[in-house]
Write a protein that holds these residues in place. Structure first.
Motif, PDB file in Angstrom:
ATOM      1  N   PRO A 119      23.633  -6.974 -25.730  1.00 48.25           N
ATOM      2  CA  PRO A 119      22.507  -6.112 -25.346  1.00 48.25           C
ATOM      3  C   PRO A 119      21.971  -6.490 -23.977  1.00 48.25           C
ATOM      4  O   PRO A 119      22.154  -7.610 -23.502  1.00 48.25           O
ATOM      5  CB  PRO A 119      21.481  -6.386 -26.456  1.00 48.25           C
ATOM      6  N   GLN A 120      21.322  -5.541 -23.319  1.00 46.17           N
ATOM      7  CA  GLN A 120      20.742  -5.818 -22.018  1.00 46.17           C
ATOM      8  C   GLN A 120      19.645  -6.862 -22.154  1.00 46.17           C
ATOM      9  O   GLN A 120      18.752  -6.744 -22.992  1.00 46.17           O
ATOM     10  CB  GLN A 120      20.160  -4.531 -21.419  1.00 46.17           C
ATOM     11  N   PRO A 121      19.680  -7.928 -21.340  1.00 39.32           N
ATOM     12  CA  PRO A 121      18.660  -8.974 -21.457  1.00 39.32           C
ATOM     13  C   PRO A 121      17.302  -8.487 -20.968  1.00 39.32           C
ATOM     14  O   PRO A 121      17.204  -7.674 -20.052  1.00 39.32           O
ATOM     15  CB  PRO A 121      19.214 -10.093 -20.567  1.00 39.32           C
ATOM     16  N   THR A 122      16.263  -8.984 -21.606  1.00 38.59           N
ATOM     17  CA  THR A 122      14.904  -8.693 -21.156  1.00 38.59           C
ATOM     18  C   THR A 122      14.489  -9.753 -20.148  1.00 38.59           C
ATOM     19  O   THR A 122      15.054 -10.852 -20.106  1.00 38.59           O
ATOM     20  CB  THR A 122      13.943  -8.689 -22.348  1.00 38.59           C
ATOM     21  N   ASP A 128      31.825  -1.641 -20.082  1.00 40.03           N
ATOM     22  CA  ASP A 128      30.924  -0.756 -20.790  1.00 40.03           C
ATOM     23  C   ASP A 128      31.241  -0.790 -22.287  1.00 40.03           C
ATOM     24  O   ASP A 128      32.414  -0.885 -22.670  1.00 40.03           O
ATOM     25  CB  ASP A 128      31.068   0.673 -20.259  1.00 40.03           C
ATOM     26  N   SER A 182      28.244  -7.169 -20.383  1.00 40.55           N
ATOM     27  CA  SER A 182      27.624  -5.859 -20.564  1.00 40.55           C
ATOM     28  C   SER A 182      28.388  -4.999 -21.562  1.00 40.55           C
ATOM     29  O   SER A 182      27.847  -4.008 -22.066  1.00 40.55           O
ATOM     30  CB  SER A 182      27.556  -5.126 -19.217  1.00 40.55           C
ATOM     31  N   SER A 215      13.647 -13.210 -21.652  1.00 40.00           N
ATOM     32  CA  SER A 215      14.484 -13.702 -22.739  1.00 40.00           C
ATOM     33  C   SER A 215      15.440 -14.782 -22.252  1.00 40.00           C
ATOM     34  O   SER A 215      15.846 -14.798 -21.084  1.00 40.00           O
ATOM     35  CB  SER A 215      15.277 -12.553 -23.354  1.00 40.00           C
ATOM     36  N   TYR A 223      29.541  -6.012 -24.527  1.00 37.05           N
ATOM     37  CA  TYR A 223      29.335  -6.341 -25.945  1.00 37.05           C
ATOM     38  C   TYR A 223      27.977  -6.978 -26.241  1.00 37.05           C
ATOM     39  O   TYR A 223      27.647  -7.187 -27.407  1.00 37.05           O
ATOM     40  CB  TYR A 223      30.449  -7.262 -26.441  1.00 37.05           C
TER      41      TYR A 223
END
Length: 1165
Positions: A1058-1061, A755, A1054, A1064, A1056
């Protein structure tokens, strides 16, 4: 001027300041020359009011008073000159050059010529030595820091930097006392007299009613100014340093030499290299502008009963707070609160303590050498023994017959000295018979590194030094010799010349000159340069017997302490510029029954063990400051050692142990350590670090790789053991040494960071560029910036500024840096090939961060790091360059790996390829030099390693890395040497491996699998070589112990990224690099062009801190935790057996965790 008149000037200064007559205050300071107001000087210097700065200085010194004064005026005028150039005011610059700087040409004509040549440059930053010159504000700050050091070191300013301490409004108080005395003598004293003038004596007029009760007469008192604090003094080099000499010379030890002609006698720890070879004047006028005593106040001494009674009454009625004018006070005397005087713990060693030394970075880790020859590491924060190494000869067959005979005759051997290397990676131990041992320190392990039969007889002292930037061990002994060894045991120098046993050594460096002081039992002091020419100094030490020499922490002051054969002890400071005693400290008892020991700390205090106590001195005061008995129990002559912070003091005791003394800061340090240890012990599922126990339940080791090769000579780390604790003891166990636990397993725990709240991270501003991924990534050598090379050939630089949030100015994940560009707007863009997709970007940075060399399929470009200008280009393709490496000992020699698989050894100075190395089958992907082994290692996309000699460039050996079955020999292979210059990290997408470069063999290998089964994209040692960081194509980052490749921590994407779209492209960590001074800081370059700096959370401070109670005391800074990589284990609810190299352990499954059972020893929940 008389003493009373001088004090009157201070009273007037205080009065003027309280009345806000600021200009008059500073005018009087300058004209009297009694008090140098450093705060006022700072304000004027930072404001660039150069005329006022020099005018104020003129009241205290002139340009040619001494070398310090000359350097002060030079720095001021140089800054004024550079600012004129920076404004493009050439006329003003020429005026300054001719009017202000011309005076220095007499002393250093070459420097004056170099300064003059700056006029010919469009931007003076094109000069290499000025390439780091920033803006005017930062340059003035750096200049002032330098000036402050020079002023503090200048003898003309001594006792003028601190204003005397006395009560507020002291002049008014004296006048009031005088008026009251006059009123007391009135024949008809009246109540509430009206004082209309001070020009005439007071007298009450006659009044009816006779005498009345006296009323005290007082003048109104102005408000007292509150003192303010000094700005902390930082350490900076000046923006314009003279070029260092290419090699040491005999004139370096000015004053100590027979015919001194020093390049500078200014201590390196105090000022930068001085370009002016000057001698100190024979006499220094302590006071400027002497004047005849004044009797204007009619000061008289009334010795009568009435006067005495009146003065007693007045003194008892006086009130007021002690103040120091002006508001900017400077401590004039040492504070006892700064001394570590309070006993916080007592440890029992078991044998007499002979020597102690604190770790240079981990300030609570203490190495102890004993009369039994035993060496012990103590964590004084937890009061535990970390490692105990009993004395034994590692290789008896290699010992001479003389040593073997001495051992047979008298087997007992004592340690005589234990010392840490400056980087904290090695411990050196000298013994009472012939030998020295050097241990490599890794985490909480001591690994046998080097055993040398150094001297015939007793080895009296040992120290580490860095001649020619190479870590070495210096020893001396009863055979009258001093010897210098490299870290691999090769003898480099032998110094002969003493006529008695050499008692102590003191290696030191001033500017670029490195030398060794030595003392012998006949009281002779000698000094040696690393040239085998002989001693440059022959002086007598006070007492003419056993003497030890030490420098202050900043290297600016030299002290010696010792005892004569008659028992008289001496503690003195030396004047290095003259080779004479500067001051002799008093406070010793008449006769000592042995040799006293001493230490220095904080550039301020001296401590000596004598008379069953510790005696302290302020360095600037010959009288003893105070003594401490440490609650009793000290021997007659206790041994002592400060930690590097000066807040802890270890003192030996008479009952074969030692005590730890602390000041308030030291107590906070110890409490903070205890608090962290308690948090680690009590939290099994900390929010900061989550232990993956669920993963262990599923497959015993899902996220840990497989150790395919183990080194049986590398012992496992012992569990920290509480032993012999008097205060706050937790448990008592029999001490265990390395041998007794060598086969004991460690708990298989993996710390996971999943986290963003579990670590600190910062993304470089303006770094995201989806068009160009980050191909190469470097920290600047100073640690203040990060440099990224994109696949498009463009380099970007980010720098951290020094401010309240980041006082060090170093790279930090807690502060966002600045995307740095010069005012010109230039970018560092490389010549790119027509097919950029096929290009292999490469980059190398000069040691002083002045230049960066890079290529991206085209020519190699050399950029100025301050202006971003291309200084030159070379090596046009084909073939294209694919890897660059500076020779570690000559920046003009570059090893260039090529696209055609060759390696070019290129000399920049003559623009010529000296030789070509051939052997690889595909392009070169890595180059690494080892100065210790005189070796160049190359790696290629053919998965091969080649070892070459670094002088004749002959091939020593080639070796293909071991690949998994069916895997083609392709893929980038990277190489990097460990700090010891012997072990080599090899990374490939299929593995991490550690090689012993002396044998050119692999000794450890880690293969990705399970949760870390994706290909490795990059790997790097930490700056202290105790950790290995690796990034993976799925976004994971792993942290390993460097010595064994045991996995200690996994940083999930996760934490470091960003959450992938959904649509993407996956973001891949392309390259990883590590901070040059912070072992737990890393930077990662990503495929989307962004760069991130990542550090552990504030609470943990280190990666992979164990959470399993006593399983891992992680007490050492950057130490090795208990996490480990292990072989696979099958999954079952029953007990499981794991066997590795003959060692059997059992894992028991409980409801929520596993318990490791090993031979009936301590269990680890």
């Amino acid at each position: 001027m008389s003493s009373l008149s001088r004090e009157l000037v201070f009273l007037i200064l205080q009065f003027l300041d309280e009345e806000k007559f600021k200009e008059s205050v500073h005018k009087l300071e300058q004209e009297s020359g009694f008090y140098f107001n450093i705060k006022y000087f700072e304000e004027k210097a930072l404001a660039g009011e150069w005329d006022e700065v020099e005018k104020y200085l003129s009241g205290f010194t002139k340009v040619d008073d001494n070398r310090y004064s000359m350097k002060i005026f030079f720095e001021i005028r140089k800054q004024k000159y550079l600012e004129a150039l920076d404004r493009n005011d050439r006329a003003k610059a020429v005026e300054i050059l001719a009017k202000d700087l011309k005076v220095f040409a007499t002393f250093n004509e070459e420097l004056y010529k170099e300064i003059t040549q700056l006029l010919t440059l469009e931007n003076f930053r094109e000069n290499e030595q000025l390439s780091k010159y920033g803006d005017t504000k930062s340059a003035r700050n750096i200049m002032y820091t330098e000036l402050k050091k020079l002023i503090e070191a200048n003898p003309l300013f001594r006792e003028k930097l601190a204003f005397p301490t006395f009560k507020a409004s002291r002049l008014r108080t004296l006048i009031n006392q005088s008026l009251n005395w006059q009123h007391q003598l009135c024949k008809n004293p009246r109540p509430n007299p009206d004082i209309k003038t001070l020009f005439l004596d007071h007298s009450c007029s006659a009044a009816n009613g006779g005498a009345r009760a006296l009323t005290p007469v007082n003048l109104p008192v102005a408000a007292v100014a509150r003192p303010s604090n000094f700005v902390p003094l930082g350490v900076h080099g000046g923006p314009f340093q003279p070029t260092p000499a290419p090699a040491p010379n005999a004139n370096a030890l000015a004053g100590w030499m027979a015919n001194p002609n020093p390049s500078s006698s200014v201590p390196s720890g105090v000022v930068a290299a001085s370009p002016f070879p000057m001698q100190l004047p024979n006499q220094v006028n302590a006071l400027k502008h002497p004047r005849a005593p004044s009797n204007s106040l009619g000061l008289m001494d009334y010795q009568n009963a009435d006067h005495d009674q009146l003065m007693r009454r007045l003194r008892s009625a006086q009130t007021g707070n002690e103040v120091a004018y002006p508001a900017h006070s400077h401590p004039s005397s040492a504070s006892l609160d700064d001394l570590p005087r309070n006993v916080v713990s007592t440890m029992r060693q078991g044998s007499v303590v002979m020597s102690m030394d604190f770790h240079p970075a981990h300030h609570t880790l203490l190495a102890v050498g004993c009369s039994s020859g035993e060496v012990t590491l103590w964590e004084v924060g937890s009061r535990e023994k970390i490692v105990t190494e009993p004395f034994k000869i590692w290789n008896m067959s290699a010992c001479t017959n003389v040593l073997q005979g001495a051992i047979v005759k008298e087997p007992s051997i004592s340690a005589t000295r234990v010392a840490w290397s400056p980087d904290g990676n090695f411990i050196g131990v000298s013994f009472s018979k012939h030998l020295i041992h050097v241990y490599a320190y890794q985490g909480s392990d001591l690994r046998q590194h080097l055993e040398i039969e150094a001297h015939v007889g007793r080895v009296n002292d040992l120290a580490f030094a860095h001649p020619n930037k190479q870590i070495c061990v210096v020893t001396c002994g009863d055979d009258k010799l001093i010897k210098v060894w490299d870290i691999n045991g090769k003898m480099l120098y032998t110094f002969e010349g003493h006529e008695a046993s050499v008692y102590s050594i003191c290696p030191h460096q001033k500017e670029n000159i490195q030398f060794i002081f030595s003392t012998a039992l006949d009281g002779k002091i000698k000094a040696w340069l690393y040239d085998n020419v002989g001693s440059r100094v022959d002086y007598d030490a006070p007492g003419k017997w056993c003497t030890t020499m030490l420098y202050s922490a900043d290297g600016s002051r030299l002290f010696s302490c010792g005892t004569s054969k008659d028992g008289d002890s001496f503690l003195v400071e030396w004047n290095e510029s003259e080779g004479a005693l500067k001051r002799t400290y008093v406070g010793f008892r008449k006769k000592s029954n042995g040799v006293v020991q001493f230490d220095t700390t904080r550039n301020r205090f001296l401590a000596v063990g004598e008379d069953n106590q510790v005696k302290f001195w302020d360095m600037d005061n010959t009288n003893m400051l105070t003594t401490v008995e440490a609650e009793g129990g000290l021997p007659s002559l206790p041994r002592l050692r400060f930690n590097k912070e000066g807040n802890l003091l270890a003192v030996s005791t008479a009952d074969k142990g030692f005590k730890i003394l602390a000041n308030a800061d030291g107590l906070r340090t110890l409490r903070a350590y205890e608090a962290r240890s308690h948090e680690v012990a009590s939290s099994k599922a900390s929010i900061e670090m989550k232990v993956s126990t669920s993963a262990m339940v599923s497959s015993m080791s899902p996220a840990v790789g497989k150790i395919e090769h183990m080194d049986t000579s590398s012992p496992a780390r012992p569990t920290p053991i509480p032993n012999g604790i008097e205060a706050m003891s937790r448990s008592i166990e029999k001490p265990r040494n390395m041998e007794s636990v060598v086969d004991k397993p460690k708990p298989l725990e993996l710390t996971e960071i999943v986290d963003p709240t579990q670590c600190r991270q910062v993304t470089m501003p303006d770094s995201k560029d989806s068009v160009s991924k980050v191909a190469r990534l470097l920290y600047t050598n100073s640690g203040v910036g990060v440099l990224a090379l994109g696949a498009n050939g463009v380099q970007r630089l980010w720098k951290w500024s020094r401010n309240e949030q980041n006082p060090t100015g170093k790279a930090s994940a807690s502060v966002t840096p600045q995307h740095w560009q010069p005012n010109s707007g230039l970018i560092m863009a490389n010549d790119v090939s027509e097919n950029p997709e096929a290009a292999v970007p490469c980059i190398a940075l000069s040691k002083n961060d002045s230049y960066v060399m890079s290529a991206c399929g085209g020519k190699v470009s050399l950029f100025n790091m301050m202006t971003f200008k291309v200084m030159t280009t070379f090596m046009p393709p084909p073939p294209a360059s694919t890897f660059l490496a500076f020779h570690p000992q000559d920046n003009n020699i570059i090893a260039i790996g090529m696209e055609d698989s060759s390696i070019h050894i290129y000399n920049v100075r003559v623009d010529e390829v000296k030789t070509k190395l051939k052997g690889h089958q595909k392009h070169i992907t890595g180059l690494a030099f080892s100065t210790a082994l005189n070796t160049l290692v190359s790696s290629g996309a053919d998965a091969q390693l080649f070892f070459w000699t670094a002088d004749t460039w002959e091939k020593k050996k080639s070796s293909a890395i071991s690949l998994p079955p069916g895997k083609a020999p392709v893929g980038d292979t990277r190489v990097q040497f460990h700090n010891d210059q012997i072990h080599l990290l090899v990374s490939h997408e299929t593995q991490l491996a550690i090689y012993d470069a002396t044998k050119m063999e692999c000794i450890h290998k880690w293969v990705p699998q399970e949760a870390l089964s994706s290909p490795i994209t990059s790997a790097s040692y930490s700056c202290n070589s105790q950790l290995v960081y690796a990034s993976f194509s799925d976004g994971n980052i792993a942290v390993f112990d460097a010595d064994s490749l045991r996995l200690r921590c996994r940083i999930a994407p996760s934490a470091y990224m960003p959450q992938p779209t959904p649509n993407s492209a996956p973001i891949i960590p392309q390259v990883i690099t590590t901070h040059p001074q912070e072992p737990n800081q890393l930077a990662v370059g990503l495929s989307d062009g962004s760069v991130k700096v990542i550090e552990p959370s504030e609470a943990s401070r280190r990666w992979g801190v164990g959470v399993a109670g006593n399983a891992d005391k992680a007490g050492t800074e950057n130490g090795r935790p208990s996490s480990s990589s292990a072989a696979n284990n099958n999954n079952s609810s029953s007990d499981h057996q794991m066997q590795s190299r003959g060692k059997i352990v059992w894992w028991c499954k409980t409801e929520s965790s596993f318990i490791l059972k090993s031979y009936g020893h301590q269990t680890f929940p």
